[in-house]
Design an enzyme around this catalytic site. Structure first.
Site, short mmCIF file in Angstrom:
data_model
loop_
_atom_site.label_atom_id
_atom_site.label_comp_id
_atom_site.label_asym_id
_atom_site.label_seq_id
_atom_site.Cartn_x
_atom_site.Cartn_y
_atom_site.Cartn_z
N ASP A 53 0.77 -1.13 -0.18
CA ASP A 53 0.06 0.03 0.20
C ASP A 53 0.86 1.26 0.03
OD1 ASP A 53 -1.62 2.18 0.38
OD2 ASP A 53 -2.41 1.23 2.25
N GLU A 132 29.83 11.83 1.70
CA GLU A 132 30.79 11.78 2.95
C GLU A 132 29.91 11.63 3.92
OE1 GLU A 132 33.44 14.87 3.55
OE2 GLU A 132 34.20 15.02 1.68
N GLU A 134 28.91 11.75 7.89
CA GLU A 134 29.13 12.11 9.30
C GLU A 134 28.22 11.70 10.15
OE1 GLU A 134 31.76 15.90 8.09
OE2 GLU A 134 29.72 16.53 8.78
N GLU A 211 35.70 12.67 13.66
CA GLU A 211 35.53 14.03 13.13
C GLU A 211 35.81 15.25 14.09
OE1 GLU A 211 35.03 16.43 10.96
OE2 GLU A 211 35.17 15.27 9.11
N GLU A 219 33.53 9.91 10.65
CA GLU A 219 32.96 10.06 9.27
C GLU A 219 33.66 8.54 8.68
OE1 GLU A 219 34.87 12.58 5.40
OE2 GLU A 219 34.06 13.42 7.02
N HIS A 268 28.45 15.93 2.52
CA HIS A 268 29.04 16.76 1.38
C HIS A 268 28.98 15.49 0.22
CE1 HIS A 268 31.60 18.33 4.93
NE2 HIS A 268 30.36 18.85 4.81
N ARG A 339 36.20 25.68 2.89
CA ARG A 339 35.06 24.85 3.78
C ARG A 339 33.71 25.91 4.11
NH1 ARG A 339 39.32 21.66 4.19
NH2 ARG A 339 38.80 19.23 4.32
N GLU A 358 32.43 19.40 -4.65
CA GLU A 358 31.48 18.92 -3.69
C GLU A 358 30.60 20.06 -3.20
OE1 GLU A 358 32.86 18.02 0.18
OE2 GLU A 358 34.27 19.67 0.14
N ARG A 360 28.59 21.14 -0.20
CA ARG A 360 28.40 20.87 1.04
C ARG A 360 27.36 21.12 2.10
NH1 ARG A 360 33.58 20.40 3.22
NH2 ARG A 360 33.23 21.62 4.89
#
Length: 473
Positions: A53, A132, A134, A211, A219, A268, A339, A358, A360
């Site tokens: 369903d 990635e 985390e 991390e 990570e 990321h 970053r 990437e 992020r």
């Protein structure tokens, strides 16, 4: 090599399989499952599938909710967390009619449709991505939401708040856990076991490590993989992490901001395109060795980033992570090795076939099928409409954006600061998603309505910090 029904039957026989488990995905990107005895599994099961369903999965209206799930033999693997020998498969959902058409709203069908749209465009024939992962591992966690008690509590043995406890020596200062080694890295064996299980299931791992968050943040990073296969792998990676953590007496969470004052959990996503096996994003003479096509792809991501956030960051908690000061991206822009920008170009990816960037802002509360497909659709829109990120003032920002003056920061465009804002953006900007029929309009409408209901629900609950601010006024 593609597996046949005979291969599945052979796996069942050779491994003395007793149960066959079918894992399906709901609108929020969570596994649901149906299991049958292996003795009842046959070639007809693979053709006719398992009925379910779909309205209970968040997709179809009740009067048209009966669907059938068709297993994909290529996803067959032995579930390591079942005491009774169990073979597991995921697959696609179909509408029951004369033709058994694919259910367009089903996540796996959407990511496959996005890949086909990319191929039909002639831009590329393959998209490789690397998410990635985390996450936090807690020794203890609990919460309650009721009229007389709104609370949560967590504990991790090596967290900085345990430094004064008798018998505790292996504690880590706040926000100082990045790559710490034993004896501080107390979950090393647990994570190594996670990675070995991933390898057994054909998910190749690049590495794992602690991390920044000292309250148990880690990570695991896989190798680059084809987008649709990586969407399947994302579901299995989370499944492995959650179950292995429980086996070791811990609890894993991908919640974007589970610990106040510590780094949040992102996901990321690195990406690159190939055509006839050759890199589409590489150019020795381009900025950071990226081609104009790569810049247009980035331009599409940055143009649609606010609406993308509704899909890549679809929880109210997501926006507690997207704040300055915790290596989280808050500025709409691109740069190399920076970053603080939404799009980062890793300087270490020097090989032409590995040149990439990437995005992020995503986190793992997203439905990975929706998120990866939406990222691809935004990038294709950028290529088709030649959206140049530099010409639009989105960079490159080769400076730490957190250190700019308030006057300079005021000139920058930022991500939405709440899920409500992101949903407003998605409501106004989603034509790039519906191109080629990849994202059905009814799914977008249903998704927005569901998430707005979540926002209303969360907004109505008093927060403990509000007592701190307002109780004695």
């Amino acid at each position: 090599m593609a597996k046949s029904v005979k291969d599945i039957m052979q796996m069942i026989k050779e491994n003395d399989i007793k149960m066959v488990d079918f894992k399906m995905v709901d609108i929020n990107g969570q596994f649901r499952h149906v299991t049958i005895p292996a003795m009842n599994f046959s070639e007809d099961t693979m053709k006719s599938g398992i009925g379910f369903d779909a309205s209970n999965y968040g997709y179809a209206v009740v009067e048209k909710s009966d669907m059938v799930f068709i297993p994909d033999p290529d996803t067959a693997c032995i579930d390591p967390f079942c005491e009774i020998p169990t073979l597991s498969m995921t697959g696609n959902a179909m509408i029951i009619d004369k033709e058994n058409r694919p259910l367009a709203q089903y996540p796996r069908n959407i990511v496959l449709a996005a890949e086909q749209y990319m191929k039909d465009s002639g831009i590329a024939d393959e998209m490789l991505i690397l998410p990635e992962f985390e996450f936090y591992l807690f020794d203890n966690v609990g919460w309650n939401v009721s009229a007389d008690d709104i609370s949560m509590n967590i504990d991790v043995s090596q967290a900085h708040w345990n430094s004064a406890m008798e018998g505790k020596g292996c504690v880590i200062p706040k926000q100082k856990a990045y790559h710490v080694a034993k004896p501080f890295d107390t979950s090393y064996e647990c994570r190594s076991e996670m990675c070995l299980l991933m390898e057994e299931m054909g998910i190749h791992v690049k590495y794992h490590h602690p991390e920044v968050g000292a309250a148990g943040q880690f990570e695991i990073e896989p190798q680059l993989g084809q987008m649709s296969k990586m969407a399947d792998a994302t579901m299995m990676i989370k499944y492995i992490i959650h179950n292995t953590a429980m086996k070791h007496g811990k609890t894993a969470t991908f919640m974007p901001k589970p610990v106040y004052g510590e780094a949040g959990n992102g996901m990321h996503v690195h990406m690159l395109l190939l055509k006839d096996g050759e890199p589409v994003f590489s150019d020795d003479n381009g900025y950071s060795n990226l081609s104009q096509t790569a810049h247009y792809f980035m331009g599409g991501l940055l143009k649609h980033i606010s609406s993308l956030c509704a899909i890549t960051n679809p929880s109210t908690n997501s926006f507690k992570r997207l704040v300055p000061g915790f290596e989280a991206p808050v500025t709409v822009g691109y740069a190399t090795s920076n970053r603080s920008a939404v799009i980062r170009i890793p300087a270490y990816a020097k090989s032409p076939k590995m040149r990439r960037f990437e995005i992020r802002n995503p986190d793992a509360t997203c439905n990975p099928y929706f998120a990866y497909a939406a990222i691809l659709m935004a990038g294709i829109d950028g290529i088709k409409n030649k959206i140049d990120p530099h010409a639009n003032g989105w960079g490159p920002y080769d400076v730490n954006l957190y250190n700019l003056s308030d006057e300079e920061k005021a000139k920058l465009k930022s991500l939405p600061t709440s899920l409500e804002q992101a949903l407003d953006a998605l409501e106004a900007d989603h034509d790039y998603l519906t191109q080629g029929g990849v994202f059905p309009q009814e799914l977008i409408t249903k998704f927005i309505a569901s998430k707005r209901a979540e926002c209303r629900e969360m907004a109505a609950i008093p927060h403990p910090a509000e007592f701190d601010k307002y109780f004695n006024l």
